[in-house]
Design a protein around this motif. Structure first.
Motif, PDB file in Angstrom:
ATOM      1  N   GLN A   1       0.829  -1.210   0.000  1.00 23.64           N
ATOM      2  CA  GLN A   1       0.000   0.000   0.000  1.00 23.64           C
ATOM      3  C   GLN A   1       0.864   1.261   0.000  1.00 23.64           C
ATOM      4  OE1 GLN A   1      -3.302   0.132   2.904  1.00 23.64           O
ATOM      5  NE2 GLN A   1      -3.018  -2.074   3.148  1.00 23.64           N
ATOM      6  N   LEU A   2       1.926   1.229   0.810  1.00 24.97           N
ATOM      7  CA  LEU A   2       2.818   2.383   0.902  1.00 24.97           C
ATOM      8  C   LEU A   2       3.554   2.614  -0.415  1.00 24.97           C
ATOM      9  CD1 LEU A   2       3.848   4.554   2.840  1.00 24.97           C
ATOM     10  CD2 LEU A   2       5.681   2.999   3.513  1.00 24.97           C
ATOM     11  N   ALA A   3       3.996   1.529  -1.043  1.00 26.54           N
ATOM     12  CA  ALA A   3       4.706   1.642  -2.326  1.00 26.54           C
ATOM     13  C   ALA A   3       3.788   2.222  -3.399  1.00 26.54           C
ATOM     14  CB  ALA A   3       5.233   0.274  -2.758  1.00 26.54           C
ATOM     15  N   GLU A   4       2.529   1.755  -3.414  1.00 26.47           N
ATOM     16  CA  GLU A   4       1.560   2.270  -4.392  1.00 26.47           C
ATOM     17  C   GLU A   4       1.273   3.744  -4.147  1.00 26.47           C
ATOM     18  OE1 GLU A   4      -3.033   1.412  -5.873  1.00 26.47           O
ATOM     19  OE2 GLU A   4      -1.986  -0.081  -4.645  1.00 26.47           O
ATOM     20  N   LEU A   5       1.160   4.106  -2.873  1.00 24.86           N
ATOM     21  CA  LEU A   5       0.916   5.503  -2.511  1.00 24.86           C
ATOM     22  C   LEU A   5       2.100   6.377  -2.928  1.00 24.86           C
ATOM     23  CD1 LEU A   5      -1.112   7.348  -0.995  1.00 24.86           C
ATOM     24  CD2 LEU A   5       0.218   6.923   1.074  1.00 24.86           C
ATOM     25  N   GLU A   6       3.310   5.876  -2.714  1.00 24.43           N
ATOM     26  CA  GLU A   6       4.520   6.611  -3.067  1.00 24.43           C
ATOM     27  C   GLU A   6       4.569   6.897  -4.565  1.00 24.43           C
ATOM     28  OE1 GLU A   6       8.033   6.739  -0.939  1.00 24.43           O
ATOM     29  OE2 GLU A   6       6.322   7.602   0.079  1.00 24.43           O
ATOM     30  N   GLU A   7       4.165   5.921  -5.373  1.00 24.74           N
ATOM     31  CA  GLU A   7       4.221   6.068  -6.822  1.00 24.74           C
ATOM     32  C   GLU A   7       3.238   7.134  -7.318  1.00 24.74           C
ATOM     33  OE1 GLU A   7       6.242   4.822  -8.955  1.00 24.74           O
ATOM     34  OE2 GLU A   7       7.303   3.399  -7.673  1.00 24.74           O
ATOM     35  N   ASN A   8       2.153   7.363  -6.564  1.00 25.94           N
ATOM     36  CA  ASN A   8       1.092   8.258  -7.028  1.00 25.94           C
ATOM     37  C   ASN A   8       1.012   9.576  -6.259  1.00 25.94           C
ATOM     38  OD1 ASN A   8      -0.385   6.502  -9.066  1.00 25.94           O
ATOM     39  ND2 ASN A   8      -0.357   5.152  -7.304  1.00 25.94           N
TER      40      ASN A   8
ATOM     41  N   SER B   1       9.396  15.362 -19.786  1.00 28.46           N
ATOM     42  CA  SER B   1       9.965  14.446 -20.782  1.00 28.46           C
ATOM     43  C   SER B   1      10.634  13.246 -20.119  1.00 28.46           C
ATOM     44  CB  SER B   1      10.989  15.189 -21.648  1.00 28.46           C
ATOM     45  OG  SER B   1      10.382  16.269 -22.321  1.00 28.46           O
ATOM     46  N   ALA B   2      11.353  13.514 -19.008  1.00 28.69           N
ATOM     47  CA  ALA B   2      12.091  12.444 -18.320  1.00 28.69           C
ATOM     48  C   ALA B   2      11.179  11.560 -17.477  1.00 28.69           C
ATOM     49  CB  ALA B   2      13.187  13.045 -17.451  1.00 28.69           C
ATOM     50  N   CYS B   3      10.165  12.158 -16.841  1.00 29.22           N
ATOM     51  CA  CYS B   3       9.265  11.421 -15.939  1.00 29.22           C
ATOM     52  C   CYS B   3       7.816  11.790 -16.249  1.00 29.22           C
ATOM     53  CB  CYS B   3       9.579  11.737 -14.477  1.00 29.22           C
ATOM     54  SG  CYS B   3      11.295  11.503 -14.007  1.00 29.22           S
ATOM     55  N   PRO B   4       7.269  11.297 -17.350  1.00 30.26           N
ATOM     56  CA  PRO B   4       5.916  11.705 -17.758  1.00 30.26           C
ATOM     57  C   PRO B   4       4.824  11.329 -16.765  1.00 30.26           C
ATOM     58  CG  PRO B   4       6.719   9.854 -19.081  1.00 30.26           C
ATOM     59  CD  PRO B   4       7.875  10.353 -18.289  1.00 30.26           C
ATOM     60  N   GLN B   5       5.097  10.328 -15.909  1.00 30.65           N
ATOM     61  CA  GLN B   5       4.086   9.883 -14.946  1.00 30.65           C
ATOM     62  C   GLN B   5       4.042  10.760 -13.693  1.00 30.65           C
ATOM     63  OE1 GLN B   5       7.014   8.595 -15.308  1.00 30.65           O
ATOM     64  NE2 GLN B   5       7.885   8.235 -13.274  1.00 30.65           N
TER      65      GLN B   5
ATOM     66  N   LYS C   1       9.127   9.187  -2.529  1.00 28.34           N
ATOM     67  CA  LYS C   1       9.857   8.751  -3.720  1.00 28.34           C
ATOM     68  C   LYS C   1       9.680   9.704  -4.883  1.00 28.34           C
ATOM     69  CE  LYS C   1      10.305   4.885  -6.945  1.00 28.34           C
ATOM     70  NZ  LYS C   1       9.798   3.552  -7.341  1.00 28.34           N
ATOM     71  N   THR C   2       8.452  10.212  -5.090  1.00 32.07           N
ATOM     72  CA  THR C   2       8.213  11.114  -6.214  1.00 32.07           C
ATOM     73  C   THR C   2       9.028  12.401  -6.069  1.00 32.07           C
ATOM     74  OG1 THR C   2       6.232  11.843  -5.009  1.00 32.07           O
ATOM     75  CG2 THR C   2       5.907  10.294  -6.816  1.00 32.07           C
ATOM     76  N   VAL C   3       9.160  12.887  -4.833  1.00 33.28           N
ATOM     77  CA  VAL C   3       9.956  14.098  -4.588  1.00 33.28           C
ATOM     78  C   VAL C   3      11.434  13.794  -4.824  1.00 33.28           C
ATOM     79  CG1 VAL C   3      10.596  15.869  -2.912  1.00 33.28           C
ATOM     80  CG2 VAL C   3       8.259  14.970  -2.936  1.00 33.28           C
ATOM     81  N   ARG C   4      11.889  12.623  -4.372  1.00 33.32           N
ATOM     82  CA  ARG C   4      13.288  12.235  -4.605  1.00 33.32           C
ATOM     83  C   ARG C   4      13.581  12.152  -6.098  1.00 33.32           C
ATOM     84  NH1 ARG C   4      12.050   8.351  -0.591  1.00 33.32           N
ATOM     85  NH2 ARG C   4      12.235   6.657  -2.093  1.00 33.32           N
TER      86      ARG C   4
END
Length: 297
Positions: free
Chosen positions: A87-94, A119-123, A283-286
């Motif tokens: 759950q935490l990993a999924e939350l981190e990705e989004n 361009s580098a991280c479209p998600q 993770k997204t901020v990193r």
């Protein structure tokens, strides 16, 4: 008694009450709670599992639980941990990245950075708020932003920093403005009508600090949070403005403005991406910080 055994007993008691239908309850008016922090809640649950593991070990060592009960409880905890970590990993990705930028950086540098990031991280999802340099730091301190794009002379020491370059501040006026000299002393500059950014902006702070060094003080006839409004006012011959050279380039090329050299002074602001170095960074901020650190100026 292990908490897992105790939970079974509590649930059995609740079922017994429900079966007998002998229920006493109190109706309470709903009170809204603070905004739910899902990441924090999951992290706290993961921490509590460590305590549960210690308790079931103690119960087994003290002979309260059998080896089979210990293994069963350990497997249940492992299953729960795996579920929470997923759950935490999924939350981190989004998790979106909340960015606050000073007005000047948002005017010319931030769009380039975000375009490269797209361009580098479209998600990656990014939310941007624009404020003065001082306000940007306050928003970062309060936790209302993950990354702050800040400008000034020296970056605040409490944050991690990624250098983004620097820009020069120039004094400029219309070609036919009354200040005929190409060079002015600081004292002479302050005698003319000044068109300046608002107090609290990095541009104004740098200009005011330079004046204070020369025992002078600005008394502008026009203050604005909008640099382009100041450029238009200067083009109209209303006074002298002090702004980043990058923002003046178009007007200088079209000869709508000319630069005035100010003797014995050089004004420059440095730009940084600021982030919390002593707090948890998602993770997204990193990912965003790594892309910013790796970009070419």
């Amino acid at each position: 008694i292990s908490s897992l055994v105790l939970e079974k007993e509590v649930l059995a008691s609740i079922k017994e009450v429900l079966d007998t239908k002998d229920i006493v309850y109190e109706l309470r008016e709903y009170q809204p709670t603070e905004q739910f922090d899902e990441r924090k809640a999951i992290t706290e649950q993961l921490k509590s599992l460590t305590g549960k593991e210690e308790r079931i070990k103690a119960s087994y060592r003290e002979g309260i639980d059998t080896l089979e009960e210990y293994k069963e409880n350990k497997a249940l905890i492992a299953k729960e941990r795996d579920s929470l970590e997923r759950q935490l990993a999924e939350l981190e990705e989004n998790t979106p990245v909340n960015v606050v930028s000073s007005i000047t950086i948002a005017s010319f540098l931030l769009p380039q950075i975000l375009n490269g990031l797209k361009s580098a991280c479209p998600q990656l999802r990014v939310s941007v708020r624009v404020a003065s340099a001082n306000a940007a730091v306050e928003l970062l301190k309060r936790g209302d932003a993950d990354v702050a794009f800040w400008e000034g002379s020296v970056a605040p020491e409490e944050f991690g920093t990624i250098p983004l370059g620097a820009y020069r501040l120039c004094a400029a006026c219309a070609p036919d403005f009354e200040a005929a000299q190409e060079k002015l002393r600081v004292r002479e500059l302050c005698r003319y009508p000044l068109l300046l950014r608002e107090p609290g902006s990095a541009i104004r702070d740098t200009f005011d600090h330079m004046l204070a060094f020369h025992n002078q003080k600005a008394e502008p006839v026009w203050e604005s949070v909008n640099s382009f409004a100041l450029i238009k006012a200067a083009e109209a011959g209303l006074g002298i403005t002090v702004l980043p050279e990058k923002l003046l380039q178009d007007s200088l090329l079209l000869k709508k403005l000319r630069v005035l050299a100010v003797e014995e002074t050089e004004m420059e602001n440095r730009m940084f991406a600021l982030y919390h170095k002593d707090r948890y960074v998602p993770k997204t901020v990193r990912t965003m910080l790594a892309e910013i650190a790796g970009r070419k100026e």
